[in-house]
Write an enzyme that holds these catalytic residues in place. Structure first.
Site, PDB file in Angstrom:
ATOM      1  N   TYR A  56     -85.997  41.270 -21.488  1.00 18.29           N
ATOM      2  CA  TYR A  56     -84.828  40.702 -20.812  1.00 18.29           C
ATOM      3  C   TYR A  56     -83.638  40.620 -21.778  1.00 18.29           C
ATOM      4  CZ  TYR A  56     -82.148  37.209 -18.134  1.00 18.29           C
ATOM      5  OH  TYR A  56     -81.168  36.524 -17.436  1.00 18.29           O
ATOM      6  N   LYS A  86     -80.002  42.528 -21.532  1.00 20.92           N
ATOM      7  CA  LYS A  86     -78.746  41.772 -21.453  1.00 20.92           C
ATOM      8  C   LYS A  86     -77.832  42.098 -22.643  1.00 20.92           C
ATOM      9  CE  LYS A  86     -79.565  39.698 -17.569  1.00 20.92           C
ATOM     10  NZ  LYS A  86     -78.741  40.001 -16.400  1.00 20.92           N
TER      11      LYS A  86
HETATM   12  P1  NAP Z   1     -82.084  34.838  -8.858  1.00 15.81           P
HETATM   13  O1  NAP Z   1     -81.790  33.545  -8.180  1.00 15.81           O
HETATM   14  O2  NAP Z   1     -83.474  35.166  -9.243  1.00 15.81           O
HETATM   15  O3  NAP Z   1     -81.460  36.019  -7.962  1.00 15.81           O
HETATM   16  C1  NAP Z   1     -81.619  37.334  -8.370  1.00 15.81           C
HETATM   17  C2  NAP Z   1     -80.875  38.236  -7.397  1.00 15.81           C
HETATM   18  O4  NAP Z   1     -81.087  39.588  -7.782  1.00 15.81           O
HETATM   19  C3  NAP Z   1     -81.375  38.079  -5.967  1.00 15.81           C
HETATM   20  O5  NAP Z   1     -80.292  38.215  -5.084  1.00 15.81           O
HETATM   21  C4  NAP Z   1     -82.338  39.245  -5.828  1.00 15.81           C
HETATM   22  O6  NAP Z   1     -82.443  39.603  -4.475  1.00 15.81           O
HETATM   23  C5  NAP Z   1     -81.628  40.311  -6.671  1.00 15.81           C
HETATM   24  N1  NAP Z   1     -82.526  41.349  -7.173  1.00 15.81           N
HETATM   25  C6  NAP Z   1     -83.600  41.200  -7.969  1.00 15.81           C
HETATM   26  N2  NAP Z   1     -84.190  42.389  -8.193  1.00 15.81           N
HETATM   27  C7  NAP Z   1     -83.470  43.312  -7.517  1.00 15.81           C
HETATM   28  C8  NAP Z   1     -83.579  44.711  -7.330  1.00 15.81           C
HETATM   29  N3  NAP Z   1     -84.572  45.429  -7.881  1.00 15.81           N
HETATM   30  N4  NAP Z   1     -82.664  45.330  -6.571  1.00 15.81           N
HETATM   31  C9  NAP Z   1     -81.670  44.632  -5.991  1.00 15.81           C
HETATM   32  N5  NAP Z   1     -81.503  43.315  -6.112  1.00 15.81           N
HETATM   33  C10 NAP Z   1     -82.401  42.656  -6.869  1.00 15.81           C
HETATM   34  O7  NAP Z   1     -81.237  34.976 -10.205  1.00 15.81           O
HETATM   35  P2  NAP Z   1     -79.931  34.214 -10.717  1.00 15.81           P
HETATM   36  O8  NAP Z   1     -80.369  33.070 -11.541  1.00 15.81           O
HETATM   37  O9  NAP Z   1     -78.970  34.022  -9.616  1.00 15.81           O
HETATM   38  O10 NAP Z   1     -79.398  35.306 -11.751  1.00 15.81           O
HETATM   39  C11 NAP Z   1     -78.373  36.226 -11.438  1.00 15.81           C
HETATM   40  C12 NAP Z   1     -78.037  36.997 -12.709  1.00 15.81           C
HETATM   41  O11 NAP Z   1     -77.645  36.080 -13.724  1.00 15.81           O
HETATM   42  C13 NAP Z   1     -79.210  37.777 -13.284  1.00 15.81           C
HETATM   43  O12 NAP Z   1     -78.768  38.998 -13.822  1.00 15.81           O
HETATM   44  C14 NAP Z   1     -79.710  36.882 -14.386  1.00 15.81           C
HETATM   45  O13 NAP Z   1     -80.368  37.618 -15.374  1.00 15.81           O
HETATM   46  C15 NAP Z   1     -78.417  36.284 -14.876  1.00 15.81           C
HETATM   47  N6  NAP Z   1     -78.590  35.025 -15.585  1.00 15.81           N
HETATM   48  C16 NAP Z   1     -79.125  33.941 -14.962  1.00 15.81           C
HETATM   49  C17 NAP Z   1     -79.268  32.750 -15.678  1.00 15.81           C
HETATM   50  C18 NAP Z   1     -79.853  31.510 -15.082  1.00 15.81           C
HETATM   51  O14 NAP Z   1     -80.031  30.521 -15.819  1.00 15.81           O
HETATM   52  N7  NAP Z   1     -80.132  31.457 -13.813  1.00 15.81           N
HETATM   53  C19 NAP Z   1     -78.891  32.703 -17.028  1.00 15.81           C
HETATM   54  C20 NAP Z   1     -78.338  33.829 -17.608  1.00 15.81           C
HETATM   55  C21 NAP Z   1     -78.196  34.983 -16.878  1.00 15.81           C
HETATM   56  P3  NAP Z   1     -83.766  40.289  -3.837  1.00 15.81           P
HETATM   57  O15 NAP Z   1     -84.949  39.642  -4.466  1.00 15.81           O
HETATM   58  O16 NAP Z   1     -83.632  40.068  -2.370  1.00 15.81           O
HETATM   59  O17 NAP Z   1     -83.649  41.746  -4.177  1.00 15.81           O
END
Ligand code: NAP
Length: 244
Positions: free
Chosen positions: A152, A156
């Site tokens: 991961y 990133k």
């Molecule tokens: P999340 O709640 O797990 O949502 C992930 C999203 O990505 C969902 O809409 C999911 O929809 C979609 N997704 C996953 N695999 C996919 C695929 N193969 N094709 C198309 N869509 C896909 O994650 P989040 O926390 O909102 O995170 C969003 C972004 O922010 C990510 O890149 C994550 O790495 C980054 N981020 C998050 C955090 C945190 O603390 N939450 C921190 C740093 C960075 P489906 O499952 O329906 O496809």
């Protein structure tokens, strides 16, 4: 950004959903893309209920064919894409010693290669328009590293290198490319963590709270705006100060 078309990957929940709502509130017409159509339709309905325009399209970032089809369908039915938010991402955590190649590949494929392939779908259109905003959602761990997340963190950190390189390639066409690095944001991705892990993380956040999806969406909305037109190749931390 009135009337511009924004394409948000992972727009069905969490940070992506918040970005879609924020961009719509700022006047963009929004394409929400992810694998789960039901969830996408819910977000699209929410946007429409608020007076915005939305288009839901299924996409699987691990498949080039699926990405091509989703962008073709969105731009045919909704118009040329001016704003791309590469937000979708997955984790498959393990210590490097135990990590299976399949888990390394899956994370790199979705988070990094998927984002690159999405970018390739919009570059020509943005160059033609001489206007574009590409915003890549990286992570604090792409900057700091994190034990148990070599795949991961590599994906990133890769997005940051991609952002800075592409910003240099596209600047003469008035296309800006920036990254946002969220810290610990309350979403499905972090809800799975144990209370002990959450306590430990919280102790390392100077602002003494976890972030909300809206905190990240506000940064994305700004980078997508006309006002941010002189900002490119930048990495904007939204992390409560947990990494400086
Ligand atoms: P999340 O709640 O797990 O949502 C992930 C999203 O990505 C969902 O809409 C999911 O929809 C979609 N997704 C996953 N695999 C996919 C695929 N193969 N094709 C198309 N869509 C896909 O994650 P989040 O926390 O909102 O995170 C969003 C972004 O922010 C990510 O890149 C994550 O790495 C980054 N981020 C998050 C955090 C945190 O603390 N939450 C921190 C740093 C960075 P489906 O499952 O329906 O496809």
């Amino acid at each position: 950004m009135s009337g511009r078309v924004a394409f948000v990957t992972g727009g069905s929940r969490g940070i992506g959903r918040a970005c879609a709502l924020a961009l719509s509130a700022a006047g963009a017409r929004v394409v929400v893309a992810a694998r789960n159509r039901e969830k996408l339709e819910e977000v699209a309905a929410e946007i429409r209920a608020g007076g915005g325009e939305a288009f839901a399209v299924e996409i699987d970032l691990s498949s080039t064919d699926s990405i091509k089809a989703a962008f073709a369908s969105a731009s045919k039915d909704f118009g040329a894409i001016g704003i791309l938010v590469n937000n979708a991402g997955v984790t498959r955590d393990n210590l490097a010693l135990r990590m299976k190649r399949i888990d390394w590949d899956a994370v790199l494929e979705t988070n990094l290669t998927g984002a690159f392939t999405c970018i390739q779908q919009v570059l020509q259109g943005m160059m033609r328009e001489r206007w574009g905003r590409i915003i890549n959602i990286s992570s604090v761990v792409g900057e700091s590293g994190n034990a148990g997340q070599v795949n991961y963190a590599a994906s990133k950190a890769g997005l940051i290198g991609l952002t800075k390189s592409l910003a240099q390639e596209m600047a003469s066409r008035n296309v800006t490319v920036n990254a946002v690095t969220p810290g610990f944001i309350e979403t499905d991705m972090t809800n799975v963590l144990t209370p002990e892990v959450r306590e430990k993380v919280l102790a390392g956040i100077p602002l003494r709270r976890f972030g909300k999806a809206g905190d990240v969406a506000a940064a994305v909305r700004f980078l997508a705006s006309e006002e941010a037109g002189y900002i490119t190749g930048h990495v904007l931390s939204v992390n409560g100060g947990m990494y400086m």
